[in-house]
Every structure is written in C-alpha cells, then in structure tokens.
Write a protein that holds these residues in place. Structure first.
Motif, PDB file in Angstrom:
ATOM      1  N   UNK A 166     -24.836 -68.887  40.557  1.00 41.65           N
ATOM      2  CA  UNK A 166     -26.166 -68.845  39.968  1.00 41.65           C
ATOM      3  C   UNK A 166     -26.176 -67.940  38.742  1.00 41.65           C
ATOM      4  N   UNK A 167     -26.652 -68.485  37.624  1.00 41.01           N
ATOM      5  CA  UNK A 167     -26.734 -67.715  36.386  1.00 41.01           C
ATOM      6  C   UNK A 167     -25.396 -67.411  35.752  1.00 41.01           C
ATOM      7  N   UNK A 168     -24.341 -68.165  36.101  1.00 37.77           N
ATOM      8  CA  UNK A 168     -23.005 -67.834  35.619  1.00 37.77           C
ATOM      9  C   UNK A 168     -22.930 -67.842  34.100  1.00 37.77           C
ATOM     10  N   UNK A 169     -23.408 -68.909  33.458  1.00 38.21           N
ATOM     11  CA  UNK A 169     -23.260 -69.041  32.010  1.00 38.21           C
ATOM     12  C   UNK A 169     -24.047 -67.963  31.271  1.00 38.21           C
ATOM     13  N   UNK A 179     -21.503 -60.074  31.571  1.00 39.14           N
ATOM     14  CA  UNK A 179     -21.488 -59.729  32.998  1.00 39.14           C
ATOM     15  C   UNK A 179     -20.681 -60.810  33.702  1.00 39.14           C
ATOM     16  N   UNK A 180     -19.384 -60.596  33.834  1.00 41.22           N
ATOM     17  CA  UNK A 180     -18.485 -61.624  34.348  1.00 41.22           C
ATOM     18  C   UNK A 180     -18.029 -61.247  35.751  1.00 41.22           C
ATOM     19  N   UNK A 181     -18.564 -61.981  36.715  1.00 37.71           N
ATOM     20  CA  UNK A 181     -18.259 -61.688  38.116  1.00 37.71           C
ATOM     21  C   UNK A 181     -17.006 -62.446  38.531  1.00 37.71           C
ATOM     22  N   UNK A 182     -15.921 -61.730  38.699  1.00 42.55           N
ATOM     23  CA  UNK A 182     -14.653 -62.296  39.164  1.00 42.55           C
ATOM     24  C   UNK A 182     -14.360 -61.734  40.554  1.00 42.55           C
ATOM     25  N   UNK A 183     -13.364 -62.293  41.196  1.00 41.76           N
ATOM     26  CA  UNK A 183     -12.987 -61.777  42.509  1.00 41.76           C
ATOM     27  C   UNK A 183     -11.496 -61.996  42.750  1.00 41.76           C
ATOM     28  N   UNK A 184     -11.031 -61.305  43.754  1.00 39.37           N
ATOM     29  CA  UNK A 184      -9.651 -61.440  44.204  1.00 39.37           C
ATOM     30  C   UNK A 184      -9.552 -62.634  45.137  1.00 39.37           C
ATOM     31  N   UNK A 185      -8.388 -63.239  45.193  1.00 39.71           N
ATOM     32  CA  UNK A 185      -8.169 -64.375  46.075  1.00 39.71           C
ATOM     33  C   UNK A 185      -6.737 -64.330  46.586  1.00 39.71           C
ATOM     34  N   UNK A 209     -12.057 -58.767  29.439  1.00 34.08           N
ATOM     35  CA  UNK A 209     -10.872 -59.438  28.893  1.00 34.08           C
ATOM     36  C   UNK A 209      -9.688 -58.500  28.688  1.00 34.08           C
ATOM     37  N   UNK A 210      -9.975 -57.288  28.214  1.00 27.66           N
ATOM     38  CA  UNK A 210      -8.904 -56.429  27.757  1.00 27.66           C
ATOM     39  C   UNK A 210      -8.570 -55.264  28.691  1.00 27.66           C
ATOM     40  N   UNK A 211      -9.532 -54.756  29.423  1.00 28.65           N
ATOM     41  CA  UNK A 211      -9.254 -53.529  30.190  1.00 28.65           C
ATOM     42  C   UNK A 211      -9.423 -53.682  31.699  1.00 28.65           C
ATOM     43  N   UNK A 212      -9.972 -54.775  32.158  1.00 25.51           N
ATOM     44  CA  UNK A 212     -10.131 -54.952  33.608  1.00 25.51           C
ATOM     45  C   UNK A 212     -10.052 -56.443  33.925  1.00 25.51           C
ATOM     46  N   UNK A 213      -8.832 -56.952  33.995  1.00 25.50           N
ATOM     47  CA  UNK A 213      -8.647 -58.382  34.206  1.00 25.50           C
ATOM     48  C   UNK A 213      -7.622 -58.626  35.314  1.00 25.50           C
ATOM     49  N   UNK A 214      -7.187 -59.862  35.431  1.00 26.18           N
ATOM     50  CA  UNK A 214      -6.286 -60.218  36.527  1.00 26.18           C
ATOM     51  C   UNK A 214      -4.961 -59.468  36.449  1.00 26.18           C
TER      52      UNK A 214
END
Length: 398
Positions: free
Chosen positions: A74-77, A84-90, A142-147
């Motif tokens: 919800x509200x992703x785009x 505000x990019x909500x990512x998660x571990x998998x 993108x640069x300091x807290x990514x996968x």
C-alpha cells in the motif's frame, strides 16, 4: 513472508527436526558470499548478493538476502518517490536463487569464507534473529543501506570489525555518481536523468568501506582480506558465467557529448537575432519552447527532490543554477516572437539574463578545487542555450 514464517517455525521446532542450518554444529557449517551480476532491468544494474549458510552434513543450503520489496504494498510508489523505501530480508534455497539468476543471464559466484566456529555461530544467530518478521524490515537507501551494505555489516560484525578496520581509511576508486553512470550506461536516457538529479552527496570522496555498497566491489575487496594470517576467501568459484554484456570499467565522460548537444541546440535559439525570416522564427519557437519546458521541469523536479523527499543524494543540487522553474517565465516571450515586429518584455529579457548569469557563475565555481559537485557536463549543455536566448531577447525587447 511465507518463507520467513516457515524458517521461523523451523527455528522454534529445531529440537524436533533433523539437523540443518538452524541447529547443526557450527563445525558442520560453511558460510559463503553469493554474488549475482548485473541484470538488464534498471533496478538490476547494481547487481545483488546474499549470505549462504550450508550444512555440509544434511546438505541444506539457504541464501539470506536483503533485497526484497513489494510493488503491491500500500502506497509503495508514493513512498518510493518520497524516499521511504520499505525493503526486507528474505531467505531462499541457494539452488533456487542460482537457477533464477542463471535464467536471466547474470553471473553467479560463490566465495566460501574461512570463518572459525565462533564466527560461524555468531553469524548464524544474527541471521536467524534478523529473518524474524519483526526484524526483517528496514528502510532502504541506494548508497548507504542496501542489500550489500547489510551483508557487509553482518560479515564485519562476525569478524570482529576486520572489514571496517581494513577499508574505513582506504581510498575508494570512484564516487557514487561515477559508479551510477557506469552501471546505468546501457540505458543512456535514464543514466542522464539520474546524473542530472544527483547532488553533491554523490560526489563525496569515497573510502573502500563506502564503495563496498556494490555487490561486485564487495566480492572483489574480500579477496584482499586476511584473518589471523589466512585469506578470508577460502574458495572462489564462478558457478554461472554471465551471458549479458558487462558494464564498462569506467563511467562515460559526459562533458563533450553534452557540450555538443548544447551548441547544436543553441543554433536555433539564436536564429531570430541572426535573420528576420519567418521560418527561423518558427524553428526558434519550437526549440525555445522545448528548452524552457525542459529547464523548468528539471528545476521543479530537483527542487521537489530536495525539499519534499528523503533522497539525500539529490539534495542541494547545484544544477538548479542552470535549470530552474524560472524558465517557465520566458515561455510568453518565446511565443511572442512567432510574429514579426512583436517586442519582448524587459521582464523576459531580465529573467533570461539572470538564468544565463547563474549558469555562468556555476561554471566559474568549478575553478574552486573543493567545489562539492561534479556537474560540469550539464553546465556545458545549458550555457550555450542561455547565451543564445539572452542574445535573442536583448535584441528584441521593447
């Protein structure tokens, strides 16, 4: 989410099930960095990676990664646009990951790491804690807290800070801007748009620690690390070769292409000052409208990224001196030239002259060695256009 719940359930029921990565003795575990090369789609251009935990006795092998996002959220785009990019571990079986990336033509490399039992146990405990639903989410940058930074930080913690100690004061090879342009160079329009939108943050001096935000860089840097006198990478295996064309080693030099484009675009913008032919006026109006709309929209976008979003890599963009919403104010003056003899207002001439002066000042700022933004290509594009418009309007105002 289903996979996460199943893994958590496995943790809870570990005493009742056969040994696997959850409860196998640390001596039976192998820890590897899995690196997946760049793909064709723009969000795949930076590559991907994961930490593999393998039980050598049962054969169970799970790859933990931090790159999952959900378009249907919800509200992703809107949140994505605001930064505000909500990512998660998998977690996924290693073989399914290998099959997926191989099917996309991306290379897959496994680097087995020479960790002792205490380091393996520490890393396993962290990953199993991190995969729980209440811990799996994070705000992506993108640069300091990514996968990759998450994988790097987990390894650094298990190694007692060996990686950060080695890389924190070691100079990096490229800036965030150069790495972005290099990796996005297969899609020129998107590369240009991203380069235009990046501010001074993208040009900060890099350390090897910061530059390890890229999977391919982290993969390469690990080869130089030793722990207690032994190489950290015990085995380095290319599992799947790349079928896609790899990115270039260096970022493209945008200065001369954009200067050439600016000079070509400036020609029709100067035509009314050179000739009174009606056809020249029509060409000018078309070119002037396109340039003013581009400059105005680019300025609005850069201003919005700075003031309304959390995309800090776009804050304080000096390209606003070359492209600003003020460009919309000259549109009426451009359209007045459609008819011969119609004068241009002094307001239009002044706005154009101010825009030209701001662009010239931005260009002069590059003479300062510590100027924080490397935006010379865009100034070389804008300056001839503003110069031509200023000349045309100054010759025709009332």
């Amino acid at each position: 989410m289903r996979r996460i719940l199943l893994l958590v359930l496995a943790v809870c029921l570990a005493p009742a099930v056969r040994a696997g990565i959850v409860d196998a003795p640390a001596a039976n575990l192998e820890i590897s960095l899995m690196t997946y090369g760049p793909g064709d789609i723009y969000w795949e251009r930076f590559g991907h990676d994961a930490l593999e935990v393998r039980d050598t006795v049962s054969g169970e092998s799970i790859a933990f990664n931090y790159g999952v996002f959900d378009f249907d959220q919800k509200g992703f785009l809107l949140n994505f646009a605001r930064g505000i990019m909500a990512y998660r571990m998998d977690a996924e079986s290693t073989q399914s990951d290998i099959d997926f990336y191989a099917s996309e033509g991306r290379y897959v490399r496994r680097q087995r790491l020479a960790l002792d039992d205490a380091q393996k146990e520490r890393l396993r405990r962290f990953l199993l804690w991190n995969i729980r639903p209440e811990n799996a989410g994070y705000h992506y940058d993108y640069y300091v807290d990514n996968c990759t930074t998450r994988v790097r930080d987990a390894l650094d913690d298990a190694l007692g800070g060996v990686l950060s100690t080695a890389w924190i004061n070691q100079p990096g090879g490229m800036t965030f801007r150069e790495q972005t342009a290099r990796l996005m160079s297969n899609q020129p329009l998107l590369m240009l748009g991203m380069d235009l939108g990046l501010g001074p943050y993208a040009d900060q001096p890099m350390t090897a620690w910061k530059e390890s935000f890229l999977p391919m860089t982290l993969e390469d840097q690990l080869r130089s690390i030793s722990v207690d006198g032994r190489p950290l990478v015990a085995e380095d295996t290319l599992l799947v070769p790349a079928k896609l064309t790899p990115p270039p080693d260096r970022a493209p030099d945008l200065r001369w292409p954009l200067l050439a484009a600016g000079l070509l675009f400036a020609v029709p913008l100067a035509l009314p000052a050179l000739t009174r032919r009606g056809g020249a006026r029509g060409v000018f109006v078309t070119a002037g409208t396109l340039y003013a709309l581009f400059a105005g929209l680019a300025g609005l976008l850069m201003l919005a990224l700075w003031t309304l979003t959390l995309h800090r890599s776009a804050w304080g963009n000096f390209n606003l001196l070359a492209f600003s919403p003020l460009a919309f104010a000259i549109l009426p003056g451009i359209w007045r030239i459609r008819r011969a003899g119609r004068p241009i207002s002094r307001a239009t001439s002044r706005v154009t002259a101010i825009s030209f002066a701001a662009c010239a000042i931005a260009l002069l700022l590059h003479l300062w060695p510590d100027f924080p933004q490397r935006n010379l290509p865009w100034l070389l594009f804008a300056l001839p256009c503003w110069a031509a418009l200023t000349w045309t309007f100054c010759r025709r105002h009332d």
